[in-house]
Design a protein around this motif. Structure first.
Motif, mmCIF file in Angstrom:
data_model
loop_
_atom_site.group_PDB
_atom_site.id
_atom_site.type_symbol
_atom_site.label_atom_id
_atom_site.label_comp_id
_atom_site.label_asym_id
_atom_site.label_seq_id
_atom_site.Cartn_x
_atom_site.Cartn_y
_atom_site.Cartn_z
ATOM 1 N N UNK A 136 -8.826 18.929 33.070
ATOM 2 C CA UNK A 136 -10.108 19.651 33.027
ATOM 3 C C UNK A 136 -11.210 18.853 32.334
ATOM 4 N N UNK A 137 -10.847 18.099 31.280
ATOM 5 C CA UNK A 137 -11.850 17.491 30.410
ATOM 6 C C UNK A 137 -12.146 16.023 30.703
ATOM 7 N N UNK A 138 -11.314 15.370 31.524
ATOM 8 C CA UNK A 138 -11.548 13.966 31.861
ATOM 9 C C UNK A 138 -11.543 13.816 33.381
ATOM 10 N N UNK A 139 -11.859 12.624 33.841
ATOM 11 C CA UNK A 139 -11.932 12.437 35.289
ATOM 12 C C UNK A 139 -11.589 11.000 35.674
ATOM 13 N N UNK A 140 -11.371 10.810 36.978
ATOM 14 C CA UNK A 140 -11.191 9.477 37.535
ATOM 15 C C UNK A 140 -9.992 8.720 36.992
ATOM 16 N N UNK A 141 -10.157 7.414 36.908
ATOM 17 C CA UNK A 141 -9.079 6.535 36.458
ATOM 18 C C UNK A 141 -8.713 6.798 35.006
ATOM 19 N N UNK A 142 -9.692 7.115 34.182
ATOM 20 C CA UNK A 142 -9.411 7.431 32.778
ATOM 21 C C UNK A 142 -8.424 8.581 32.691
ATOM 22 N N UNK A 143 -8.627 9.619 33.483
ATOM 23 C CA UNK A 143 -7.700 10.753 33.507
ATOM 24 C C UNK A 143 -6.308 10.308 33.915
ATOM 25 N N UNK A 144 -6.226 9.444 34.917
ATOM 26 C CA UNK A 144 -4.925 8.991 35.421
ATOM 27 C C UNK A 144 -4.163 8.169 34.374
ATOM 28 N N UNK A 145 -4.872 7.366 33.600
ATOM 29 C CA UNK A 145 -4.223 6.597 32.526
ATOM 30 C C UNK A 145 -3.625 7.546 31.492
ATOM 31 N N UNK A 146 -4.410 8.536 31.059
ATOM 32 C CA UNK A 146 -3.944 9.479 30.049
ATOM 33 C C UNK A 146 -2.741 10.273 30.541
ATOM 34 N N UNK A 147 -2.777 10.704 31.786
ATOM 35 C CA UNK A 147 -1.656 11.473 32.334
ATOM 36 C C UNK A 147 -0.405 10.616 32.432
ATOM 37 N N UNK A 148 -0.572 9.335 32.745
ATOM 38 C CA UNK A 148 0.583 8.429 32.798
ATOM 39 C C UNK A 148 1.178 8.236 31.409
ATOM 40 N N UNK A 149 0.327 8.091 30.399
ATOM 41 C CA UNK A 149 0.820 7.959 29.029
ATOM 42 C C UNK A 149 1.509 9.239 28.570
ATOM 43 N N UNK A 150 1.002 10.379 29.012
ATOM 44 C CA UNK A 150 1.571 11.659 28.607
ATOM 45 C C UNK A 150 2.988 11.844 29.141
ATOM 46 N N UNK B 180 0.959 1.286 30.982
ATOM 47 C CA UNK B 180 1.478 2.510 30.360
ATOM 48 C C UNK B 180 2.998 2.538 30.259
ATOM 49 N N UNK B 181 3.690 1.571 30.879
ATOM 50 C CA UNK B 181 5.151 1.600 30.874
ATOM 51 C C UNK B 181 5.791 0.422 30.146
ATOM 52 N N UNK B 182 5.077 -0.688 29.978
ATOM 53 C CA UNK B 182 5.654 -1.853 29.314
ATOM 54 C C UNK B 182 5.468 -1.759 27.798
ATOM 55 N N UNK B 183 6.387 -2.360 27.064
ATOM 56 C CA UNK B 183 6.292 -2.393 25.599
ATOM 57 C C UNK B 183 5.177 -3.343 25.177
ATOM 58 N N UNK C 244 -12.753 1.093 28.343
ATOM 59 C CA UNK C 244 -12.439 1.293 26.924
ATOM 60 C C UNK C 244 -10.957 1.589 26.724
ATOM 61 N N UNK C 245 -10.391 2.403 27.597
ATOM 62 C CA UNK C 245 -8.990 2.795 27.455
ATOM 63 C C UNK C 245 -8.067 1.600 27.698
ATOM 64 N N UNK C 246 -8.303 0.838 28.768
ATOM 65 C CA UNK C 246 -7.487 -0.338 29.034
ATOM 66 C C UNK C 246 -7.614 -1.359 27.905
ATOM 67 N N UNK C 247 -8.840 -1.572 27.416
ATOM 68 C CA UNK C 247 -9.050 -2.540 26.338
ATOM 69 C C UNK C 247 -8.346 -2.096 25.065
ATOM 70 N N UNK C 248 -8.363 -0.792 24.771
ATOM 71 C CA UNK C 248 -7.639 -0.292 23.602
ATOM 72 C C UNK C 248 -6.133 -0.530 23.739
ATOM 73 N N UNK C 249 -5.613 -0.381 24.954
ATOM 74 C CA UNK C 249 -4.192 -0.639 25.182
ATOM 75 C C UNK C 249 -3.875 -2.119 24.982
ATOM 76 N N UNK C 250 -4.810 -2.992 25.393
ATOM 77 C CA UNK C 250 -4.639 -4.428 25.157
ATOM 78 C C UNK C 250 -4.617 -4.713 23.658
ATOM 79 N N UNK C 251 -5.579 -4.181 22.941
ATOM 80 C CA UNK C 251 -5.686 -4.432 21.502
ATOM 81 C C UNK C 251 -4.470 -3.871 20.759
#
Length: 347
Positions: free
Chosen positions: A171-185, A227-230, A263-270
């Motif tokens: 409900x609160x996010x959209x697009x690819x950002x939403x898909x990244x969060x759902x994959x992490x969840x 979202x799946x690799x260590x 921002x989300x992908x870069x945070x995962x990189x960092x």
């Protein structure tokens, strides 16, 4: 200077990463503890409850601070249970009647279990008083928690707020950002530290072909791998990517993406490179901009106090040439300052 370039320029490699991250306890390996809050060795829940009850009635802030910082979360939960059964009052309500402002926020946060605090933080990030959704806070929690922690947050969120966290994200996010969060969840991220070099080479090739090496951008491949690799596996993948591309993978992401997705992908990189440094950077930004962001200070110091706050403090000092405690002394005051300094420990 880009945010990512600035981060890596300031970054000090995690000096604990090459050390043994386990210790022997009764001949069995046990992870090292990098939290600043320890279980109180002479803990007596009934005695502490009595002391806390008297401290609330007398408005003795020092005793309240001592109880909440010198006991770990498990011990606080025992105190809370005895207090509420013996007084018939909600401990949170009694604390709020005598505490104020940022100090109150920290104490009430310490009263929650870690999963409850993260669930509450996510609720505030999506339904709080601030205008709109706080994507940065959502990304921080989803990117830095373990699989088990994300599962616990999801369970507590449903119990406390009566709705699945997955539905809130939809409900609160959209697009690819939403898909990244759902994959992490889904909590499928590999968490062991072994690195598969062959897999890293294959992932680097797949990422190149999904991004730079083809017209368009196949985000599915990026979501799967990120979202799946260590973290160690991702770092090895980034090394192999640099061997087949003129750009580093982070620079390639910045070229191809924008907004919350970037921002989300870069945070995962960092986080893959050095998660404590990510928190150190956030703490620095929270105190160096126009006014101090107390919410960020509270969130990180409370949530990491029994995880890796020692590492974060070490990174902060290495990256910014001064202890975080000095900054806290300059930017805060009174009981709020005292409890933050107690959470950080001696410096």
């Amino acid at each position: 200077m880009s945010r990512l370039k600035k981060f890596f320029r300031e970054l000090i490699p995690d000096q604990d990463s090459d050390d043994e991250d386990t210790v022997k306890e009764k001949s069995k390996p046990k992870p090292k503890y990098y939290g600043t809050v320890l279980p109180y060795p002479y803990f007596d829940a009934s005695s502490d409850t009595s002391v806390l009850h008297q401290a609330i009635e007398c408005k003795d802030m020092d005793k309240i601070i001592n109880i909440f910082v010198k006991r770990n979360n498990s011990q606080r939960q025992q105190i809370k249970a005895i207090y509420e059964s013996s007084t018939g009052n909600k401990l949170e309500d009694d604390l709020k009647s005598v505490l104020r402002s940022d100090f109150e926020d920290v104490v009430v946060s310490l009263l929650m279990t870690p999963a409850h605090f993260d669930a509450y933080t996510l609720w505030e990030a999506t339904h709080g008083k601030c205008f709109g959704t706080d994507e940065d806070v959502i990304t921080e929690i989803f990117a830095t928690r373990t699989n088990q922690e994300r599962e616990d947050i999801n369970r507590v969120y449903r119990e406390v707020y009566g709705i699945d966290l997955e539905d809130v994200i939809k409900d609160e996010t959209k697009g690819t950002f939403r898909r990244i969060l759902l994959a992490l969840l889904k909590a499928k991220k590999v968490e062991h530290t072994e690195v598969d070099n062959k897999l890293a080479q294959e992932d680097a090739r797949r990422l190149y072909e999904a991004g730079e090496g083809t017209p368009g951008f196949n985000v599915n491949v990026f979501i799967e791998i990120f979202t799946e690799r260590s973290s160690p596996q991702l770092c090895k993948t980034f090394q192999h990517y640099s061997a087949i591309s003129e750009l580093s993978l982070p620079k390639a992401l910045q070229k191809e993406l924008c907004g919350d997705t970037e921002d989300c992908f870069i945070d995962l990189v960092k986080c893959a490179y050095n998660a404590p440094a990510v928190f150190a950077e956030k703490l620095h930004n929270a105190t160096m901009r126009h006014g101090t962001c107390e919410k960020t200070l509270n969130r990180i110091l409370v949530s990491r106090s029994e995880c890796d706050l020692k590492k974060i403090l070490k990174q902060y000092k290495a990256m910014y040439n001064r202890p975080l405690q000095e900054v806290i002394q300059e930017e805060t005051s009174d009981c709020y300052q005292k409890i933050l300094l107690e959470l950080c420990g001696v410096f």
